[in-house]
Design an enzyme around this catalytic site. Structure first.
Site, PDB file in Angstrom:
ATOM      1  CB  CYS A  65       6.191   2.940  -8.270  1.00 49.74           C
ATOM      2  SG  CYS A  65       7.342   3.518  -9.506  1.00 49.74           S
TER       3      CYS A  65
ATOM      4  CD  GLU B 179       2.911  -3.869   2.353  1.00 46.87           C
ATOM      5  OE1 GLU B 179       2.317  -2.795   2.514  1.00 46.87           O
ATOM      6  OE2 GLU B 179       2.618  -4.673   1.449  1.00 46.87           O
TER       7      GLU B 179
HETATM    8 ZN   LIG Z   1       1.516  -1.612  -1.767  1.00 44.28          ZN
HETATM    9 ZN   LIG Z   2       9.080   3.875  -8.015  1.00 44.57          ZN
END
Ligand SMILES: [Zn+2]
Ligand SMILES: [Zn+2]
Length: 139
Positions: A101, A91
């Protein structure tokens, strides 16, 4: 802040609204991460591990679904701390402008469940790392 009695959950967005007002009132400019024990939800999601709002510089994580006990297993403080660290760092990563990601081991990977969270490492992948370093350089 944001507790909904009928769901026995906290509305993470309401909590962040309140945090925004609080930070504004008290002139707090630093990023703030709140840890709560109540379960969190947001509009469109029955439950979330955490939520960040970059514009507010505020984020919240919940320990409710990070304990082994929640899944009917024997409790383990080390597991809980491990997961809270990952969720908290995730966070805070959002607060520094990082998005999600695809690398399953990266802190910025968005886990759907506890196994996926446990599969993450406590680090950013190379690409997220260089992105955050650029952001910090600009500060
Ligand atoms: Zn997130
Ligand atoms: Zn990453």
């Amino acid at each position: 802040m944001g507790y909904v009695d009928t769901r026995k959950q906290v509305d993470a967005q309401v909590l962040l609204d309140n945090l925004a007002a609080y930070k504004h009132r008290h002139h707090i400019r630093e990023p703030v991460l709140i840890v709560v024990s109540q379960d969190l939800f947001r509009n469109g999601s029955s439950s979330v591990f955490g939520l960040a709002r970059e514009s507010v510089g505020g984020a919240v994580v919940s320990s409710a679904r990070l304990t082994n006990e929640y899944y009917g297993k024997a409790g383990d403080d080390a597991d809980l701390i491990d997961r809270l660290t990952k969720e908290g760092a995730h966070e805070v990563g959002h607060l520094f402008g990082l998005g999600h990601c695809n690398n399953h081991e990266c802190i910025m990977f968005c886990p759907d469940n506890l196994d996926e969270l446990d599969g993450k490492k406590k680090m950013l992948c190379d690409s997220c790392r260089s992105e955050i370093e650029e952001t910090i350089d600009m500060m």
